[in-house]
Design an enzyme around this catalytic site. Structure first.
Site, PDB file in Angstrom:
ATOM      1  N   LYS A  11      30.832  52.603  53.385  1.00 41.24           N
ATOM      2  CA  LYS A  11      32.231  52.500  53.789  1.00 41.24           C
ATOM      3  C   LYS A  11      32.791  51.138  53.401  1.00 41.24           C
ATOM      4  O   LYS A  11      33.934  51.028  52.965  1.00 41.24           O
ATOM      5  CB  LYS A  11      32.370  52.751  55.293  1.00 41.24           C
ATOM      6  CG  LYS A  11      32.172  54.229  55.639  1.00 41.24           C
ATOM      7  CD  LYS A  11      32.187  54.485  57.132  1.00 41.24           C
ATOM      8  CE  LYS A  11      31.956  55.968  57.409  1.00 41.24           C
ATOM      9  NZ  LYS A  11      31.632  56.227  58.801  1.00 41.24           N
ATOM     10  N   LYS A  36      32.377  67.884  43.240  1.00 37.97           N
ATOM     11  CA  LYS A  36      32.405  68.203  44.669  1.00 37.97           C
ATOM     12  C   LYS A  36      33.803  67.950  45.259  1.00 37.97           C
ATOM     13  O   LYS A  36      34.399  66.894  45.029  1.00 37.97           O
ATOM     14  CB  LYS A  36      31.380  67.322  45.398  1.00 37.97           C
ATOM     15  CG  LYS A  36      31.344  67.591  46.874  1.00 37.97           C
ATOM     16  CD  LYS A  36      30.582  66.537  47.657  1.00 37.97           C
ATOM     17  CE  LYS A  36      30.867  66.769  49.129  1.00 37.97           C
ATOM     18  NZ  LYS A  36      30.314  65.830  50.042  1.00 37.97           N
ATOM     19  N   LYS A  87      38.025  64.483  49.902  1.00 39.33           N
ATOM     20  CA  LYS A  87      39.272  63.708  50.042  1.00 39.33           C
ATOM     21  C   LYS A  87      39.241  62.464  49.158  1.00 39.33           C
ATOM     22  O   LYS A  87      40.241  62.095  48.577  1.00 39.33           O
ATOM     23  CB  LYS A  87      39.462  63.271  51.498  1.00 39.33           C
ATOM     24  CG  LYS A  87      40.059  64.332  52.380  1.00 39.33           C
ATOM     25  CD  LYS A  87      40.403  63.779  53.742  1.00 39.33           C
ATOM     26  CE  LYS A  87      39.188  63.428  54.573  1.00 39.33           C
ATOM     27  NZ  LYS A  87      38.361  64.576  54.983  1.00 39.33           N
TER      28      LYS A  87
HETATM   29  P1  ADP Z   1      35.411  64.412  52.483  1.00 40.61           P
HETATM   30  O1  ADP Z   1      34.310  64.310  51.456  1.00 40.61           O
HETATM   31  O2  ADP Z   1      36.566  65.203  51.997  1.00 40.61           O
HETATM   32  O3  ADP Z   1      35.806  63.058  53.074  1.00 40.61           O
HETATM   33  P2  ADP Z   1      34.043  64.756  54.972  1.00 40.61           P
HETATM   34  O4  ADP Z   1      32.977  63.786  54.588  1.00 40.61           O
HETATM   35  O5  ADP Z   1      35.042  64.384  56.010  1.00 40.61           O
HETATM   36  O6  ADP Z   1      34.807  65.247  53.658  1.00 40.61           O
HETATM   37  O7  ADP Z   1      33.350  66.139  55.335  1.00 40.61           O
HETATM   38  C1  ADP Z   1      33.143  66.672  56.598  1.00 40.61           C
HETATM   39  C2  ADP Z   1      32.078  67.755  56.423  1.00 40.61           C
HETATM   40  O8  ADP Z   1      32.571  68.790  55.556  1.00 40.61           O
HETATM   41  C3  ADP Z   1      30.823  67.208  55.717  1.00 40.61           C
HETATM   42  O9  ADP Z   1      29.850  66.791  56.635  1.00 40.61           O
HETATM   43  C4  ADP Z   1      30.324  68.374  54.911  1.00 40.61           C
HETATM   44  O10 ADP Z   1      29.416  69.114  55.702  1.00 40.61           O
HETATM   45  C5  ADP Z   1      31.557  69.231  54.667  1.00 40.61           C
HETATM   46  N1  ADP Z   1      32.017  69.125  53.278  1.00 40.61           N
HETATM   47  C6  ADP Z   1      32.869  68.207  52.776  1.00 40.61           C
HETATM   48  N2  ADP Z   1      33.108  68.422  51.465  1.00 40.61           N
HETATM   49  C7  ADP Z   1      32.398  69.516  51.117  1.00 40.61           C
HETATM   50  C8  ADP Z   1      32.224  70.268  49.907  1.00 40.61           C
HETATM   51  N3  ADP Z   1      32.855  69.941  48.779  1.00 40.61           N
HETATM   52  N4  ADP Z   1      31.417  71.327  49.930  1.00 40.61           N
HETATM   53  C9  ADP Z   1      30.798  71.699  51.065  1.00 40.61           C
HETATM   54  N5  ADP Z   1      30.912  71.042  52.226  1.00 40.61           N
HETATM   55  C10 ADP Z   1      31.706  69.971  52.284  1.00 40.61           C
END
Ligand code: ADP
Ligand code: TRP
Length: 321
Positions: free
Chosen positions: A110, A189, A192
Site C-alpha cells: 500500500k 485481472k 480498481k
Molecule cells: P480491487 O483489485 O478492485 O481493488 P479488492 O482487492 O477490493 O479489488 O477485492 C476484494 C475481493 O474481490 C478480493 O479479495 C478478491 O477475492 C475479489 N476480486 C477482486 N478482483 C477480482 C478478480 N478480477 N477476479 C476475481 N476476484 C476478484
C-alpha cells in the site's frame, strides 16, 4: 461453525468482486452461521472524506443485500457499530511484536502504491485479528491476498492463549476459489487499481459500452478458435448456464462470427444476470430506513457475541476483576 468476513467499503463493486468474493459469501449463508460486516474502520486508513465514508459504507451494505445476502440467515453489520472490537484490538496490540507486522506485505504494497503510511495502515492486521477473534470465528473466507492476515491472526491468538490460557478460537482461512480470475476490459485481472473494471450496478448502457471496448487480439475472430484461454469467452461463461456455454464454445471452434458478436452476447447476458439485483437495489435505495434497521439488528447480535469474548480476554489478562 461460524463463518466471518469483512468487506472494505472502497467504492462500487465490479464483476471481479462479485464472482471472486461476494457471490461466495452469499452462498455460505446457507451452510453455516455467517457474520459479514462492512469494514469501515479499516477503510478509515485510506478514506479521509466524511461524506464518501458514509456513502461507501451504506452502499456496501445495500450492494450485499441487493445481491442476495439474507439478513434472516446471515448477520450483517457495520464494523464500527461493535466498539468491543476496537477495545479488543488494543489488548491484542499491546502484545503484538513489531516484527510480526513488519513481515506483512500489505503495508509495504500500500505504501508503494502511494498511500500515506499512517500507523493505522501498519497495525491494520491487528484490527483484522480483533474482528475475527471477537466472534469466535471458525472459518474466514477471503481472497488469496488476505491469507497472510489470517496467519497473523492465528499467531496473535496463539501467543495470547499461550500467555493467558485458552481464550481465543483459532480461525482457518477459506481461500475463495477464482478470487483472481475475472478478466477486465484489457484482458488482465479486473481491478480498481488497473482502471479496467465493469461495475455490477452501473447502467446497462454504460456497461454495454465498456463491453464493446474490451481489448481483443488482432487475429480475425472468423477463424476457428479455442475458447478456453480467451478472456471474452471467460467473461461470457460467468453469466450463463452450461448449455449456453457449450453453444458459445462450439461457435468459437467453428469460426465464422466476429468478436463484436461475443461482446454483445456478454453485455446481454450480464444485463439479464444482474437485472433482479438492480431492481432490488433501487428498492433498498428508496428505503434507507429498512437498511439502517437491518444493520442495527445485525450490530445487536454481533455485539452480544463480541462482549462475551472481550469479557473473557479482559479477565484473562487481569484488566477486569
Ligand atoms: P480491487 O483489485 O478492485 O481493488 P479488492 O482487492 O477490493 O479489488 O477485492 C476484494 C475481493 O474481490 C478480493 O479479495 C478478491 O477475492 C475479489 N476480486 C477482486 N478482483 C477480482 C478478480 N478480477 N477476479 C476475481 N476476484 C476478484
Ligand atoms: N482486510 C480485508 C480486505 O481488505 C477486509 C477485512 C477486515 C476482513 N477485517 C476482516 C476480512 C476480517 C476477513 C476478516 O479485504
Amino acid at each position: 461453525m461460524r463463518v466471518l468476513s469483512g468487506i472494505q467499503p472502497t467504492g462500487r463493486p465490479h464483476w471481479g468482486n462479485y464472482f471472486g468474493a461476494i457471490r461466495q459469501y452469499i452462498q455460505l449463508q446457507n451452510e453455516d452461521q455467517a457474520f459479514y460486516f462492512v469494514a469501515n474502520l479499516h477503510a478509515l486508513t485510506t478514506i479521509r472524506d466524511r461524506n464518501l465514508m458514509t456513502e461507501y459504507t451504506l452502499n456496501a451494505a445495500i450492494d450485499l443485500l441487493a445481491l442476495g445476502l439474507d439478513p434472516n440467515r446471515a448477520v450483517l453489520f457495520v464494523q464500527s457499530d461493535v466498539p468491543e472490537v476496537s477495545e479488543l484490538c488494543w489488548i491484542l496490540l499491546a502484545g503484538t511484536s513489531m516484527g510480526l507486522l513488519e513481515r506483512c506485505v500489505s503495508f509495504k504494497e500500500k505504501k508503494d502504491r502511494g498511500l500515506s503510511p499512517v500507523a493505522g495502515l501498519f497495525t491494520y492486521p491487528v484490527l483484522q485479528a480483533a474482528d475475527i477473534l471477537a466472534y469466535d470465528s471458525d472459518v474466514v473466507p477471503v481472497g488469496q491476498d488476505q491469507t497472510q492476515h489470517i496467519e497473523v491472526c492465528r499467531d496473535i491468538a496463539q501467543a495470547f492463549n499461550h500467555q493467558y490460557g485458552e481464550v481465543f478460537v483459532l480461525p482457518k482461512a477459506k481461500v475463495l476459489s477464482d478470487s483472481a480470475k475475472v478478466p477486465g476490459t484489457d484482458g488482465e485481472k479486473m481491478s480498481k487499481s488497473y482502471g479496467n473494471t465493469i461495475e455490477i450496478f452501473e447502467s446497462p448502457k454504460e456497461a454495454r459500452k465498456k463491453c464493446m471496448r474490451i481489448a481483443t487480439d488482432s487475429r480475425p475472430m472468423e477463424a476457428p478458435k479455442e475458447p478456453d484461454n480467451d478472456h471474452l469467452y471467460q467473461l461470457y461463461s460467468l453469466f450463463v448456464d452450461e448449455k449456453n456455454r457449450a453453444a458459445m464454445a462450439s461457435l468459437y471452434r467453428a469460426g465464422g462470427f466476429g468478436y463484436g458478436d461475443v461482446k454483445k452476447a456478454i453485455a446481454d447476458a450480464a444485463e439479464a444476470f444482474f437485472a433482479p439485483a438492480r431492481e432490488r437495489r433501487a428498492e433498498l435505495e428508496n428505503n434507507p430506513d429498512e437498511v439502517r434497521e437491518i444493520l442495527a439488528a445485525g450490530a445487536q447480535r454481533a455485539r452480544a457475541k463480541a462482549s462475551e469474548v472481550l469479557g473473557r480476554a479482559q479477565e484473562a489478562c487481569g484488566i477486569k476483576f
